[in-house]
Motif scaffolding. Sequence first.
Motif, PDB file in Angstrom:
ATOM      1  N   VAL A 489      78.746  78.920  72.994  1.00  0.00           N
ATOM      2  CA  VAL A 489      77.695  78.877  74.013  1.00  0.00           C
ATOM      3  C   VAL A 489      77.392  77.428  74.392  1.00  0.00           C
ATOM      4  CG1 VAL A 489      75.300  79.489  74.535  1.00  0.00           C
ATOM      5  CG2 VAL A 489      76.714  81.031  73.153  1.00  0.00           C
ATOM      6  N   ARG A 490      77.244  77.194  75.723  1.00  0.00           N
ATOM      7  CA  ARG A 490      76.983  75.840  76.225  1.00  0.00           C
ATOM      8  C   ARG A 490      75.525  75.596  76.568  1.00  0.00           C
ATOM      9  NH1 ARG A 490      82.206  75.219  80.201  1.00  0.00           N
ATOM     10  NH2 ARG A 490      80.885  76.494  81.563  1.00  0.00           N
ATOM     11  N   THR A 491      74.792  76.620  76.925  1.00  0.00           N
ATOM     12  CA  THR A 491      73.394  76.451  77.324  1.00  0.00           C
ATOM     13  C   THR A 491      72.550  77.554  76.711  1.00  0.00           C
ATOM     14  OG1 THR A 491      73.709  77.772  79.342  1.00  0.00           O
ATOM     15  CG2 THR A 491      74.013  75.387  79.525  1.00  0.00           C
ATOM     16  N   ALA A 495      72.745  77.441  71.675  1.00  0.00           N
ATOM     17  CA  ALA A 495      73.946  76.733  72.135  1.00  0.00           C
ATOM     18  C   ALA A 495      74.275  75.587  71.179  1.00  0.00           C
ATOM     19  CB  ALA A 495      73.723  76.194  73.543  1.00  0.00           C
ATOM     20  N   CYS A 496      75.555  75.435  70.877  1.00  0.00           N
ATOM     21  CA  CYS A 496      75.960  74.351  69.983  1.00  0.00           C
ATOM     22  C   CYS A 496      75.784  73.006  70.683  1.00  0.00           C
ATOM     23  CB  CYS A 496      77.414  74.519  69.557  1.00  0.00           C
ATOM     24  SG  CYS A 496      77.999  73.148  68.522  1.00  0.00           S
ATOM     25  N   PRO A 497      75.085  72.059  70.062  1.00  0.00           N
ATOM     26  CA  PRO A 497      74.903  70.747  70.685  1.00  0.00           C
ATOM     27  C   PRO A 497      76.217  70.064  71.047  1.00  0.00           C
ATOM     28  CG  PRO A 497      73.345  70.988  68.888  1.00  0.00           C
ATOM     29  CD  PRO A 497      74.263  72.189  68.830  1.00  0.00           C
ATOM     30  N   PHE A 498      77.278  70.278  70.272  1.00  0.00           N
ATOM     31  CA  PHE A 498      78.544  69.652  70.618  1.00  0.00           C
ATOM     32  C   PHE A 498      79.025  70.071  72.000  1.00  0.00           C
ATOM     33  CE2 PHE A 498      79.327  68.176  66.242  1.00  0.00           C
ATOM     34  CZ  PHE A 498      79.944  66.960  66.512  1.00  0.00           C
ATOM     35  N   ASN A 499      78.673  71.255  72.429  1.00  0.00           N
ATOM     36  CA  ASN A 499      79.123  71.712  73.746  1.00  0.00           C
ATOM     37  C   ASN A 499      78.402  70.980  74.870  1.00  0.00           C
ATOM     38  OD1 ASN A 499      80.988  73.513  72.723  1.00  0.00           O
ATOM     39  ND2 ASN A 499      79.521  75.208  72.619  1.00  0.00           N
ATOM     40  N   TYR A 500      77.079  71.009  74.878  1.00  0.00           N
ATOM     41  CA  TYR A 500      76.394  70.344  76.001  1.00  0.00           C
ATOM     42  C   TYR A 500      76.484  68.824  75.892  1.00  0.00           C
ATOM     43  CZ  TYR A 500      72.208  70.707  72.890  1.00  0.00           C
ATOM     44  OH  TYR A 500      71.316  70.673  71.839  1.00  0.00           O
ATOM     45  N   LEU A 501      76.618  68.285  74.679  1.00  0.00           N
ATOM     46  CA  LEU A 501      76.834  66.841  74.564  1.00  0.00           C
ATOM     47  C   LEU A 501      78.186  66.435  75.134  1.00  0.00           C
ATOM     48  CD1 LEU A 501      75.466  66.159  70.952  1.00  0.00           C
ATOM     49  CD2 LEU A 501      74.376  65.544  73.128  1.00  0.00           C
ATOM     50  N   PHE A 502      79.204  67.255  74.905  1.00  0.00           N
ATOM     51  CA  PHE A 502      80.548  66.948  75.396  1.00  0.00           C
ATOM     52  C   PHE A 502      80.600  66.955  76.921  1.00  0.00           C
ATOM     53  CE2 PHE A 502      84.690  68.722  76.828  1.00  0.00           C
ATOM     54  CZ  PHE A 502      85.517  67.671  76.455  1.00  0.00           C
ATOM     55  N   TRP A 503      80.092  68.008  77.542  1.00  0.00           N
ATOM     56  CA  TRP A 503      80.209  68.121  78.999  1.00  0.00           C
ATOM     57  C   TRP A 503      79.305  67.117  79.719  1.00  0.00           C
ATOM     58  CZ3 TRP A 503      84.450  70.164  80.373  1.00  0.00           C
ATOM     59  CH2 TRP A 503      85.012  71.195  79.633  1.00  0.00           C
ATOM     60  N   THR A 504      78.141  66.842  79.170  1.00  0.00           N
ATOM     61  CA  THR A 504      77.282  65.843  79.815  1.00  0.00           C
ATOM     62  C   THR A 504      77.817  64.423  79.595  1.00  0.00           C
ATOM     63  OG1 THR A 504      75.820  65.827  77.859  1.00  0.00           O
ATOM     64  CG2 THR A 504      75.197  67.253  79.713  1.00  0.00           C
ATOM     65  N   PHE A 505      78.520  64.192  78.491  1.00  0.00           N
ATOM     66  CA  PHE A 505      79.173  62.896  78.275  1.00  0.00           C
ATOM     67  C   PHE A 505      80.201  62.641  79.373  1.00  0.00           C
ATOM     68  CE2 PHE A 505      82.905  60.678  76.434  1.00  0.00           C
ATOM     69  CZ  PHE A 505      82.323  59.462  76.091  1.00  0.00           C
ATOM     70  N   LEU A 506      81.014  63.632  79.656  1.00  0.00           N
ATOM     71  CA  LEU A 506      82.001  63.486  80.735  1.00  0.00           C
ATOM     72  C   LEU A 506      81.314  63.279  82.081  1.00  0.00           C
ATOM     73  CD1 LEU A 506      84.595  66.271  79.797  1.00  0.00           C
ATOM     74  CD2 LEU A 506      84.740  63.819  79.331  1.00  0.00           C
ATOM     75  N   ASP A 507      80.241  64.008  82.320  1.00  0.00           N
ATOM     76  CA  ASP A 507      79.547  63.901  83.601  1.00  0.00           C
ATOM     77  C   ASP A 507      78.864  62.536  83.740  1.00  0.00           C
ATOM     78  OD1 ASP A 507      78.783  65.247  86.060  1.00  0.00           O
ATOM     79  OD2 ASP A 507      76.731  65.207  85.270  1.00  0.00           O
TER      80      ASP A 507
END
Length: 563
Positions: A489-491, A495-507
């Motif tokens: 889960v991203r949101t 949701a696992c923090p690694f998921n939203y941290l990863f995608w927002t890092f790229l953004d």
Amino acid sequence: MPSVTKPSTKKPASVMRDLSRSSASRPSARPEPSRQKHGTQPTLWIMEDQLSDRLDILRAFPESPVLLIESRTHFREWPFHKRRLGFLVAAMRHFAAHLRRSGRDVHRHGLESDPYLDSKSAIRHHVRTTGSRHFILAEPADHHTRVWVESLRSELDIQIEFRPNNLFLTDRVEFADWARSLKSPIMETFYRRMRQKLNVLMEGDAPVGGAWNLDQENRKPAPRGLSIPRPLAFKPDDITRGALADVDRHFRAHPGSTDRFDLPVTHADALRAFDDFLDHRLPLFGDYEDAMLVGEPLLYHSHLSMLINAGLLDPLTLVRRVEERYREGKVPLNSAEGFIRQIIGWREYVYGIYHAFMPEYRMRNTRGDSLPLPEFFWTGKTDMNCLREVILQVVDRGYSHHIQRLMVLCNFATLVGLNPQAVNDWFLSMYVDSHDWVVTPNVIGMGMNADAPEGSPRGTMATKPYVSSAAYINRMSDYCRSCRYDQTVRTGEGACPFNYLFWTFLDRHREVFSRNPRMTMMLKNASRIDESEMQSMHTARRQFVEQFVPLSVKGTSRFRSQA
């Protein structure tokens, strides 16, 4: 334990050690009198990471006295893990005893001596009692150590002479000439040159098996029910127990514990530990090199880095013996090559990178990240099971293997935007095998990809950041099975923090990464995410960060301000 309030601002060339020390191996011992005058013989000053009979200066000057100094001030410069301090002090004392048995005149200034002499007083005492003002050292591996030693020439009116450090296989000047001429002096190119130079796993001019690097064969997750052999444990003797007691007495506030200390601290025991690895863990090391399991700090890893870095094991000897096991058909090629790559490839490469680009390298911060370390880096108190498992392991043992360091700890630090120097100092403090030369390139360069020259989208060591979402951690470990967060889960709640941290890092860094061809696929995947979902992940990131930043600001720094 308190968390860091501000990142280290230490100047790389500043003096980091007032190596204050003293002599003898008994509590309240007074400095041992010199057995003889050595006015015509230079003194061999040996550092705590040079504990080897193979040291060229020992062979070149067989009649010279040896100076060994245990430093309270240096050991307090960072909050070094007690297990690390216990290992180094015990190894130094055993090495001193070994040299004395071989007939060498040894002057050891230890933590326990009464009166305790600081480093400069210890050197003055040595000059007074031996008549020797001429000190010869193997090149210190850490940049700051050489800077500090050089400062003593004029201050103490002594002669300092540096000789090559033959405990490494790489010529610093030759490496620097190569590395500085390239935009990206990558390890693979260097590793192939080392294989050819040393004739390791070669068939004529070609690599054994036809491939230089079998990293793709080192990525199997550990199956359930895997039987993992226990490594040898070494019972402390009287010398080691004395060293541990001194560490406990002088460094009470430091993290970790000397309880259950079972590390080898002599050359003979280090060889036994290596033999145990050869027999019981090397055959499957290659397959499960990148695997991670709850409650398994070693798996099939060697746990030899601290022994090599202190001088107790010879890296080339290990490489030759592993190659011999492969040639005898006792270990598969992916295990032999994977281990050898870590020694003559990675270890020698980070040593070269460090000396090619210091002193400014340590202060690089490509993305300008400034967040302080969360308090849970000292306690392991976090709901993220992967971080909790690895950090508690480090707090307990002062160790985690390289994938845990790279893809859990540094991955998290990079994604969330922790200050690279603060992360670097934490690694330097907490690991038994730590030294500045090995930690700094591995954290600033490989781990956090913060070492890009100004204006470059590519790091000096790694051409792209080694970051991932929860999917990688779930694939290579069993951490996610017992975590309160959902790795799919991203949101939203859970949701696992690694998921939203990863995608927002790229953004957040999309503009810079768009100039790096190796980031194209990641950015394409990020661009497919709906804008509203991306904004939800940015909100989740901010809320996550706010959980630990206020605590860090209110707390007291575990690292002193080092201006």
